[in-house]
Design a protein around this motif. Structure first.
Motif, PDB file in Angstrom:
ATOM      1  N   GLY A 267       0.819  -1.212   0.000  1.00  0.00           N
ATOM      2  CA  GLY A 267       0.000   0.000   0.000  1.00  0.00           C
ATOM      3  C   GLY A 267       0.850   1.257   0.000  1.00  0.00           C
ATOM      4  O   GLY A 267       2.053   1.226   0.256  1.00  0.00           O
ATOM      5  N   ARG A 268       0.224   2.344  -0.317  1.00  0.00           N
ATOM      6  CA  ARG A 268       0.920   3.633  -0.260  1.00  0.00           C
ATOM      7  C   ARG A 268       0.025   4.657   0.395  1.00  0.00           C
ATOM      8  O   ARG A 268      -1.203   4.566   0.347  1.00  0.00           O
ATOM      9  CB  ARG A 268       1.363   4.087  -1.638  1.00  0.00           C
ATOM     10  N   PHE A 269       0.641   5.621   1.007  1.00  0.00           N
ATOM     11  CA  PHE A 269      -0.068   6.674   1.716  1.00  0.00           C
ATOM     12  C   PHE A 269      -0.906   7.484   0.729  1.00  0.00           C
ATOM     13  O   PHE A 269      -0.425   7.867  -0.338  1.00  0.00           O
ATOM     14  CB  PHE A 269       0.940   7.582   2.423  1.00  0.00           C
ATOM     15  N   MET A 270      -2.142   7.724   1.079  1.00  0.00           N
ATOM     16  CA  MET A 270      -3.028   8.548   0.262  1.00  0.00           C
ATOM     17  C   MET A 270      -3.510   9.718   1.101  1.00  0.00           C
ATOM     18  O   MET A 270      -3.834   9.550   2.276  1.00  0.00           O
ATOM     19  CB  MET A 270      -4.249   7.747  -0.214  1.00  0.00           C
ATOM     20  N   ARG A 271      -3.547  10.853   0.504  1.00  0.00           N
ATOM     21  CA  ARG A 271      -4.019  12.048   1.187  1.00  0.00           C
ATOM     22  C   ARG A 271      -5.282  12.507   0.482  1.00  0.00           C
ATOM     23  O   ARG A 271      -5.290  12.700  -0.735  1.00  0.00           O
ATOM     24  CB  ARG A 271      -2.942  13.121   1.106  1.00  0.00           C
ATOM     25  N   PHE A 272      -6.337  12.667   1.248  1.00  0.00           N
ATOM     26  CA  PHE A 272      -7.607  13.083   0.664  1.00  0.00           C
ATOM     27  C   PHE A 272      -7.867  14.536   1.016  1.00  0.00           C
ATOM     28  O   PHE A 272      -7.645  14.961   2.145  1.00  0.00           O
ATOM     29  CB  PHE A 272      -8.754  12.209   1.192  1.00  0.00           C
ATOM     30  N   GLU A 273      -8.320  15.291   0.046  1.00  0.00           N
ATOM     31  CA  GLU A 273      -8.650  16.691   0.263  1.00  0.00           C
ATOM     32  C   GLU A 273     -10.151  16.787   0.467  1.00  0.00           C
ATOM     33  O   GLU A 273     -10.925  16.580  -0.464  1.00  0.00           O
ATOM     34  CB  GLU A 273      -8.222  17.537  -0.934  1.00  0.00           C
ATOM     35  N   LEU A 274     -10.536  17.103   1.678  1.00  0.00           N
ATOM     36  CA  LEU A 274     -11.958  17.142   2.001  1.00  0.00           C
ATOM     37  C   LEU A 274     -12.494  18.568   2.117  1.00  0.00           C
ATOM     38  O   LEU A 274     -13.692  18.780   2.015  1.00  0.00           O
ATOM     39  CB  LEU A 274     -12.213  16.389   3.309  1.00  0.00           C
TER      40      LEU A 274
ATOM     41  N   ASP B  29       0.986  10.388  -9.119  1.00  0.00           N
ATOM     42  CA  ASP B  29      -0.364  10.000  -9.535  1.00  0.00           C
ATOM     43  C   ASP B  29      -1.434  10.879  -8.895  1.00  0.00           C
ATOM     44  O   ASP B  29      -2.434  10.396  -8.378  1.00  0.00           O
ATOM     45  CB  ASP B  29      -0.611   8.520  -9.218  1.00  0.00           C
ATOM     46  N   ILE B  30      -1.176  12.191  -8.908  1.00  0.00           N
ATOM     47  CA  ILE B  30      -2.148  13.162  -8.403  1.00  0.00           C
ATOM     48  C   ILE B  30      -2.298  14.280  -9.435  1.00  0.00           C
ATOM     49  O   ILE B  30      -1.397  14.506 -10.243  1.00  0.00           O
ATOM     50  CB  ILE B  30      -1.745  13.764  -7.030  1.00  0.00           C
ATOM     51  N   PRO B  31      -3.407  14.995  -9.412  1.00  0.00           N
ATOM     52  CA  PRO B  31      -3.570  16.140 -10.327  1.00  0.00           C
ATOM     53  C   PRO B  31      -2.536  17.230 -10.015  1.00  0.00           C
ATOM     54  O   PRO B  31      -2.158  17.436  -8.860  1.00  0.00           O
ATOM     55  CB  PRO B  31      -4.986  16.638 -10.026  1.00  0.00           C
ATOM     56  N   TYR B  32      -2.080  17.929 -11.056  1.00  0.00           N
ATOM     57  CA  TYR B  32      -1.022  18.918 -10.840  1.00  0.00           C
ATOM     58  C   TYR B  32      -1.473  20.076  -9.956  1.00  0.00           C
ATOM     59  O   TYR B  32      -0.664  20.639  -9.211  1.00  0.00           O
ATOM     60  CB  TYR B  32      -0.435  19.414 -12.163  1.00  0.00           C
ATOM     61  N   GLN B  33      -2.760  20.439  -9.986  1.00  0.00           N
ATOM     62  CA  GLN B  33      -3.207  21.527  -9.119  1.00  0.00           C
ATOM     63  C   GLN B  33      -3.149  21.108  -7.654  1.00  0.00           C
ATOM     64  O   GLN B  33      -2.829  21.917  -6.781  1.00  0.00           O
ATOM     65  CB  GLN B  33      -4.606  21.985  -9.514  1.00  0.00           C
ATOM     66  N   ARG B  34      -3.441  19.841  -7.362  1.00  0.00           N
ATOM     67  CA  ARG B  34      -3.299  19.353  -5.990  1.00  0.00           C
ATOM     68  C   ARG B  34      -1.833  19.391  -5.574  1.00  0.00           C
ATOM     69  O   ARG B  34      -1.492  19.748  -4.463  1.00  0.00           O
ATOM     70  CB  ARG B  34      -3.835  17.933  -5.850  1.00  0.00           C
ATOM     71  N   PHE B  35      -0.934  19.016  -6.488  1.00  0.00           N
ATOM     72  CA  PHE B  35       0.492  19.065  -6.205  1.00  0.00           C
ATOM     73  C   PHE B  35       0.918  20.493  -5.823  1.00  0.00           C
ATOM     74  O   PHE B  35       1.651  20.692  -4.857  1.00  0.00           O
ATOM     75  CB  PHE B  35       1.291  18.570  -7.414  1.00  0.00           C
ATOM     76  N   ILE B  36       0.431  21.471  -6.572  1.00  0.00           N
ATOM     77  CA  ILE B  36       0.759  22.873  -6.277  1.00  0.00           C
ATOM     78  C   ILE B  36       0.221  23.269  -4.906  1.00  0.00           C
ATOM     79  O   ILE B  36       0.922  23.898  -4.108  1.00  0.00           O
ATOM     80  CB  ILE B  36       0.221  23.806  -7.385  1.00  0.00           C
ATOM     81  N   ARG B  37      -1.032  22.894  -4.589  1.00  0.00           N
ATOM     82  CA  ARG B  37      -1.601  23.206  -3.264  1.00  0.00           C
ATOM     83  C   ARG B  37      -0.768  22.580  -2.152  1.00  0.00           C
ATOM     84  O   ARG B  37      -0.493  23.215  -1.133  1.00  0.00           O
ATOM     85  CB  ARG B  37      -3.050  22.724  -3.166  1.00  0.00           C
ATOM     86  N   GLU B  38      -0.352  21.321  -2.347  1.00  0.00           N
ATOM     87  CA  GLU B  38       0.452  20.656  -1.324  1.00  0.00           C
ATOM     88  C   GLU B  38       1.796  21.352  -1.140  1.00  0.00           C
ATOM     89  O   GLU B  38       2.279  21.495  -0.015  1.00  0.00           O
ATOM     90  CB  GLU B  38       0.665  19.184  -1.674  1.00  0.00           C
ATOM     91  N   ALA B  39       2.392  21.802  -2.235  1.00  0.00           N
ATOM     92  CA  ALA B  39       3.666  22.514  -2.144  1.00  0.00           C
ATOM     93  C   ALA B  39       3.498  23.816  -1.365  1.00  0.00           C
ATOM     94  O   ALA B  39       4.334  24.166  -0.523  1.00  0.00           O
ATOM     95  CB  ALA B  39       4.224  22.789  -3.546  1.00  0.00           C
ATOM     96  N   ILE B  40       2.409  24.521  -1.608  1.00  0.00           N
ATOM     97  CA  ILE B  40       2.146  25.766  -0.871  1.00  0.00           C
ATOM     98  C   ILE B  40       1.891  25.459   0.601  1.00  0.00           C
ATOM     99  O   ILE B  40       2.436  26.130   1.484  1.00  0.00           O
ATOM    100  CB  ILE B  40       0.957  26.524  -1.498  1.00  0.00           C
TER     101      ILE B  40
END
Length: 89
Positions: free
Chosen positions: A37-44, A71-82
């Motif tokens: 398995g791998r860690f998954m982060r859900f944006e709620l 394997d995540i959308p690039y906009q989510r990647f940007i939000r996580e980086a911020i």
């Protein structure tokens, strides 16, 4: 035989989210090998504000490549980086 000596079953493959949900609802997950398995982060939280940002094309390409590798959308990647940058300050 102890629990640590017991061979764990491989997780089945699911064709739909419904199949996966039914499995999790009914299976004893301690019987299955979850090591792959791998860690998954859900944006709620609701995203109620939109921004526009300009950046060099090569930077956006790099962002998209990193997001694809995770394997995540690039906009989510940007939000996580911020979020990561804000949590360090």
């Amino acid at each position: 035989m102890s629990d640590s000596d017991r061979a764990l079953k491989p997780l089945p493959t699911f064709r739909t989210d419904k199949e996966a949900e039914d499995f999790v609802d009914n299976a004893d997950l301690t019987e299955y090998d979850l090591s792959g398995g791998r860690f998954m982060r859900f944006e709620l939280r609701r995203k109620d504000k939109q921004i526009n940002i300009r950046m060099p094309e090569d930077m956006l390409d790099a962002v998209k490549a990193r997001a694809k590798a995770r394997d995540i959308p690039y906009q989510r990647f940007i939000r996580e980086a911020i979020e990561d940058a804000l949590s360090r300050s």
